[in-house]
Design a protein around this motif. Structure first.
Motif, PDB file in Angstrom:
ATOM      1  N   VAL A  28       0.831  -1.198   0.000  1.00 57.23           N
ATOM      2  CA  VAL A  28       0.000   0.000   0.000  1.00 57.23           C
ATOM      3  C   VAL A  28       0.866   1.249   0.000  1.00 57.23           C
ATOM      4  O   VAL A  28       1.893   1.325   0.677  1.00 57.23           O
ATOM      5  CB  VAL A  28      -0.952   0.017   1.222  1.00 57.23           C
ATOM      6  N   SER A  29       0.443   2.235  -0.792  1.00 59.35           N
ATOM      7  CA  SER A  29       1.021   3.578  -0.757  1.00 59.35           C
ATOM      8  C   SER A  29      -0.103   4.547  -0.415  1.00 59.35           C
ATOM      9  O   SER A  29      -1.165   4.517  -1.041  1.00 59.35           O
ATOM     10  CB  SER A  29       1.629   3.952  -2.111  1.00 59.35           C
ATOM     11  N   THR A  30       0.116   5.368   0.597  1.00 56.67           N
ATOM     12  CA  THR A  30      -0.939   6.280   1.040  1.00 56.67           C
ATOM     13  C   THR A  30      -0.621   7.713   0.632  1.00 56.67           C
ATOM     14  O   THR A  30       0.538   8.094   0.450  1.00 56.67           O
ATOM     15  CB  THR A  30      -1.117   6.241   2.569  1.00 56.67           C
ATOM     16  N   VAL A  78       0.372  14.673   1.793  1.00 55.89           N
ATOM     17  CA  VAL A  78       0.108  15.430   0.576  1.00 55.89           C
ATOM     18  C   VAL A  78      -0.626  16.723   0.915  1.00 55.89           C
ATOM     19  O   VAL A  78      -1.261  16.824   1.965  1.00 55.89           O
ATOM     20  CB  VAL A  78      -0.715  14.590  -0.431  1.00 55.89           C
ATOM     21  N   PRO A  79      -0.568  17.731   0.027  1.00 63.66           N
ATOM     22  CA  PRO A  79      -1.213  19.026   0.314  1.00 63.66           C
ATOM     23  C   PRO A  79      -2.714  19.000   0.060  1.00 63.66           C
ATOM     24  O   PRO A  79      -3.254  19.698  -0.798  1.00 63.66           O
ATOM     25  CB  PRO A  79      -0.479  19.986  -0.631  1.00 63.66           C
ATOM     26  N   VAL A  80      -3.405  18.154   0.820  1.00 63.71           N
ATOM     27  CA  VAL A  80      -4.857  18.019   0.806  1.00 63.71           C
ATOM     28  C   VAL A  80      -5.333  18.270   2.228  1.00 63.71           C
ATOM     29  O   VAL A  80      -4.686  17.844   3.188  1.00 63.71           O
ATOM     30  CB  VAL A  80      -5.259  16.598   0.336  1.00 63.71           C
ATOM     31  N   PHE A  81      -6.446  18.968   2.382  1.00 59.16           N
ATOM     32  CA  PHE A  81      -6.917  19.302   3.724  1.00 59.16           C
ATOM     33  C   PHE A  81      -7.548  18.104   4.435  1.00 59.16           C
ATOM     34  O   PHE A  81      -7.184  17.788   5.568  1.00 59.16           O
ATOM     35  CB  PHE A  81      -7.918  20.467   3.669  1.00 59.16           C
ATOM     36  N   ILE A  82      -8.512  17.442   3.792  1.00 61.63           N
ATOM     37  CA  ILE A  82      -9.231  16.334   4.436  1.00 61.63           C
ATOM     38  C   ILE A  82      -9.385  15.197   3.431  1.00 61.63           C
ATOM     39  O   ILE A  82      -9.717  15.421   2.267  1.00 61.63           O
ATOM     40  CB  ILE A  82     -10.613  16.779   4.937  1.00 61.63           C
ATOM     41  N   GLY A  83      -9.161  13.978   3.899  1.00 57.21           N
ATOM     42  CA  GLY A  83      -9.378  12.801   3.070  1.00 57.21           C
ATOM     43  C   GLY A  83      -8.082  12.103   2.718  1.00 57.21           C
ATOM     44  O   GLY A  83      -7.230  12.660   2.031  1.00 57.21           O
ATOM     45  N   HIS A  84      -7.928  10.879   3.221  1.00 56.13           N
ATOM     46  CA  HIS A  84      -6.760  10.054   2.890  1.00 56.13           C
ATOM     47  C   HIS A  84      -7.083   9.192   1.676  1.00 56.13           C
ATOM     48  O   HIS A  84      -8.199   8.661   1.541  1.00 56.13           O
ATOM     49  CB  HIS A  84      -6.398   9.135   4.054  1.00 56.13           C
ATOM     50  N   SER A  85      -6.098   9.016   0.822  1.00 51.30           N
ATOM     51  CA  SER A  85      -6.222   8.152  -0.353  1.00 51.30           C
ATOM     52  C   SER A  85      -5.144   7.088  -0.296  1.00 51.30           C
ATOM     53  O   SER A  85      -4.049   7.330   0.237  1.00 51.30           O
ATOM     54  CB  SER A  85      -6.083   8.969  -1.646  1.00 51.30           C
ATOM     55  N   GLU A  86      -5.453   5.904  -0.865  1.00 50.09           N
ATOM     56  CA  GLU A  86      -4.506   4.792  -0.820  1.00 50.09           C
ATOM     57  C   GLU A  86      -4.537   4.002  -2.121  1.00 50.09           C
ATOM     58  O   GLU A  86      -5.626   3.699  -2.638  1.00 50.09           O
ATOM     59  CB  GLU A  86      -4.847   3.851   0.338  1.00 50.09           C
ATOM     60  N   ALA A  87      -3.361   3.688  -2.639  1.00 51.93           N
ATOM     61  CA  ALA A  87      -3.231   2.745  -3.748  1.00 51.93           C
ATOM     62  C   ALA A  87      -2.812   1.416  -3.148  1.00 51.93           C
ATOM     63  O   ALA A  87      -1.758   1.322  -2.507  1.00 51.93           O
ATOM     64  CB  ALA A  87      -2.200   3.229  -4.753  1.00 51.93           C
ATOM     65  N   VAL A  88      -3.654   0.385  -3.314  1.00 57.62           N
ATOM     66  CA  VAL A  88      -3.448  -0.887  -2.631  1.00 57.62           C
ATOM     67  C   VAL A  88      -3.344  -2.021  -3.646  1.00 57.62           C
ATOM     68  O   VAL A  88      -4.206  -2.172  -4.516  1.00 57.62           O
ATOM     69  CB  VAL A  88      -4.593  -1.187  -1.636  1.00 57.62           C
ATOM     70  N   LEU A 117       0.408 -11.999   7.958  1.00 51.16           N
ATOM     71  CA  LEU A 117       0.139 -11.306   6.704  1.00 51.16           C
ATOM     72  C   LEU A 117       1.366 -10.514   6.248  1.00 51.16           C
ATOM     73  O   LEU A 117       1.945  -9.737   7.009  1.00 51.16           O
ATOM     74  CB  LEU A 117      -1.043 -10.351   6.878  1.00 51.16           C
ATOM     75  N   LEU A 118       1.748 -10.693   4.995  1.00 49.29           N
ATOM     76  CA  LEU A 118       2.848  -9.925   4.413  1.00 49.29           C
ATOM     77  C   LEU A 118       2.302  -8.574   3.975  1.00 49.29           C
ATOM     78  O   LEU A 118       1.354  -8.504   3.183  1.00 49.29           O
ATOM     79  CB  LEU A 118       3.438 -10.676   3.221  1.00 49.29           C
ATOM     80  N   LEU A 119       2.874  -7.497   4.507  1.00 48.09           N
ATOM     81  CA  LEU A 119       2.350  -6.163   4.202  1.00 48.09           C
ATOM     82  C   LEU A 119       3.485  -5.151   4.225  1.00 48.09           C
ATOM     83  O   LEU A 119       4.288  -5.129   5.164  1.00 48.09           O
ATOM     84  CB  LEU A 119       1.269  -5.773   5.215  1.00 48.09           C
ATOM     85  N   SER A 120       3.543  -4.330   3.209  1.00 51.48           N
ATOM     86  CA  SER A 120       4.526  -3.247   3.137  1.00 51.48           C
ATOM     87  C   SER A 120       3.791  -1.947   2.834  1.00 51.48           C
ATOM     88  O   SER A 120       2.878  -1.926   1.998  1.00 51.48           O
ATOM     89  CB  SER A 120       5.565  -3.531   2.051  1.00 51.48           C
ATOM     90  N   ALA A 121       4.173  -0.872   3.517  1.00 45.58           N
ATOM     91  CA  ALA A 121       3.479   0.410   3.355  1.00 45.58           C
ATOM     92  C   ALA A 121       4.479   1.536   3.106  1.00 45.58           C
ATOM     93  O   ALA A 121       5.581   1.545   3.665  1.00 45.58           O
ATOM     94  CB  ALA A 121       2.657   0.722   4.603  1.00 45.58           C
ATOM     95  N   TRP A 149       4.627   1.433  10.002  1.00 44.42           N
ATOM     96  CA  TRP A 149       4.621   0.306  10.946  1.00 44.42           C
ATOM     97  C   TRP A 149       3.226   0.097  11.518  1.00 44.42           C
ATOM     98  O   TRP A 149       2.752  -1.047  11.641  1.00 44.42           O
ATOM     99  CB  TRP A 149       5.620   0.576  12.068  1.00 44.42           C
ATOM    100  N   LYS A 150       2.546   1.192  11.855  1.00 46.91           N
ATOM    101  CA  LYS A 150       1.180   1.080  12.384  1.00 46.91           C
ATOM    102  C   LYS A 150       0.277   0.355  11.398  1.00 46.91           C
ATOM    103  O   LYS A 150      -0.516  -0.516  11.780  1.00 46.91           O
ATOM    104  CB  LYS A 150       0.598   2.469  12.676  1.00 46.91           C
ATOM    105  N   MET A 151       0.344   0.735  10.145  1.00 50.20           N
ATOM    106  CA  MET A 151      -0.515   0.093   9.147  1.00 50.20           C
ATOM    107  C   MET A 151      -0.244  -1.410   9.083  1.00 50.20           C
ATOM    108  O   MET A 151      -1.174  -2.218   8.945  1.00 50.20           O
ATOM    109  CB  MET A 151      -0.295   0.720   7.769  1.00 50.20           C
ATOM    110  N   MET A 152       0.999  -1.787   9.194  1.00 46.14           N
ATOM    111  CA  MET A 152       1.356  -3.202   9.106  1.00 46.14           C
ATOM    112  C   MET A 152       0.843  -3.978  10.317  1.00 46.14           C
ATOM    113  O   MET A 152       0.128  -4.985  10.184  1.00 46.14           O
ATOM    114  CB  MET A 152       2.872  -3.343   8.957  1.00 46.14           C
ATOM    115  N   VAL A 153       1.192  -3.531  11.518  1.00 47.76           N
ATOM    116  CA  VAL A 153       0.854  -4.315  12.710  1.00 47.76           C
ATOM    117  C   VAL A 153      -0.627  -4.210  13.066  1.00 47.76           C
ATOM    118  O   VAL A 153      -1.231  -5.177  13.556  1.00 47.76           O
ATOM    119  CB  VAL A 153       1.740  -3.922  13.910  1.00 47.76           C
TER     120      VAL A 153
END
Length: 339
Positions: free
Chosen positions: A152-154, A236-246, A227-231, A212-216
């Motif tokens: 995942v990339s956030t 980013v210069p956005v006020f509200i709202g997280h986006s993720e490419a998974v 579970l194998l997970l890398s983040a 690390w938080k996302m993984m554990v």
């Protein structure tokens, strides 16, 4: 449904004020509301259901005659006051990282692992905002086809840092547009018109604590310790709202159509996915809403049967205040809270 005596710790902060808004909008059964904060904020007035309430300084006595305490005042305050409240019979739902990985403290997303909340010792942890929206999409797919690996990339909004970061982005943007140099103070570098691949502190592994938080946390919520997970987490210069490419690898091949059909039926998830008309989630449209949005669902060209998707949610609502209130709502519905 029984009405509860509710306290909000950190009531003047961004998430604290969102707690007030969510309790109002969802008509949560509040018998009384205590607004708590630091001594610096004591005396401020906030509105709840057409009633002006005065913010009080948090103390051990603040939790006398309270049924439910919603904490969003930072890990240090949570570590000090949450056990005090719990010993008084209060159910604490804590939005900080203080207890998330402690054994015996449930880490809960209601749509994913609500049953875990039943076995609490007075404290339930609210997961990290970026983790919540990811597991909202992972869990329904995992039920059908076990997940082996996630990358995942956030792209995380500045509201995840708080009000000072929102003010910094606003001020820096004006400064840059005026042709002047920026002196950063909230982040190590300018955030306006920039991307910072650094959220929280760096660990010896080279990952940040946010990564690390996302993984554990994902492993704990989904009961998948291996579970194998890398983040990679990016501000980013956005006020509200997280986006993720998974990117997801399953035990068996899964088509994009199958994944889309599963997510369309998932609780709390809304699929927006029609590239022919540029339909996909964006943080601008997600801000102020409750759903976790998924789009750009496609088959992974690098791995047979893998799926790649785009996930967006309001990090202050579903990523924080809303998720905590939903935990309390579901506990009430199941008879686990309030007798």
């Amino acid at each position: 449904m029984k009405e509860l005596r509710v306290a909000i710790v950190g009531a003047t902060g961004m998430v604290g004020q969102e707690f007030i808004k969510v309790l109002t909008q969802r008509d949560f059964p509040v018998k009384s509301l205590s607004l708590l904060a630091s001594d610096r904020s004591a005396g401020k007035k906030l509105w709840f259901r057409e009633q002006e309430l005065e913010v009080q300084e948090t103390s051990p006595d603040s939790f006398n005659d309270i049924d439910l305490a919603l904490f969003s005042a930072g890990a240090e305050i949570s570590r000090h006051f949450s056990p005090i409240a719990a010993r008084k019979g209060v159910l604490v739902i804590d939005n900080s990282a203080a207890f998330r990985m402690e054994s015996g403290v449930p880490l809960v997303v209601p749509e994913v692992n609500m049953e875990d909340a039943r076995n609490n010792k007075g404290i339930i942890a609210n997961p990290n905002c970026s983790t919540i929206q990811m597991v909202m999409a992972l869990a329904p797919l995992h039920k059908v086809n076990p997940i082996k690996r996630v990358v995942v990339s956030t792209y995380q909004a500045v509201s995840g840092t708080g009000t000072a970061a929102i003010e910094a982005l606003t001020g820096q943007s004006r400064t840059v547009l005026d042709g002047q140099a920026v002196t950063p103070h909230v982040y190590p570098h300018q955030i306006a018109f920039n991307l910072l691949p650094e959220i929280d502190t760096f660990l010896d592994t080279g990952y940040t604590k946010e990564e690390w938080k996302m993984m554990v946390e994902t492993r704990k919520i989904m009961h998948l310790p291996n579970l194998l997970l890398s983040a990679t987490c990016v501000r980013v210069p956005v006020f509200i709202g997280h986006s993720e490419a998974v990117n997801i690898e399953f035990e068996r091949p899964m088509s994009a159509d199958d994944a889309r059909a599963i997510l369309t039926k998932a609780p709390g998830v809304r699929v927006l996915d029609d590239p022919t008309v540029s339909l996909y989630p964006t943080p601008w449209m997600a801000a102020g809403t409750d759903e976790t949005y998924v789009g750009r669902i496609r088959e992974d060209t690098s791995h047979v049967g893998g799926i790649t998707m785009w996930i967006v949610a309001d990090n202050v609502r579903k990523g924080a205040a809303l998720n905590a209130v939903q935990i309390a709502e579901e506990m009430l519905r199941r008879g686990w809270l309030g007798g």
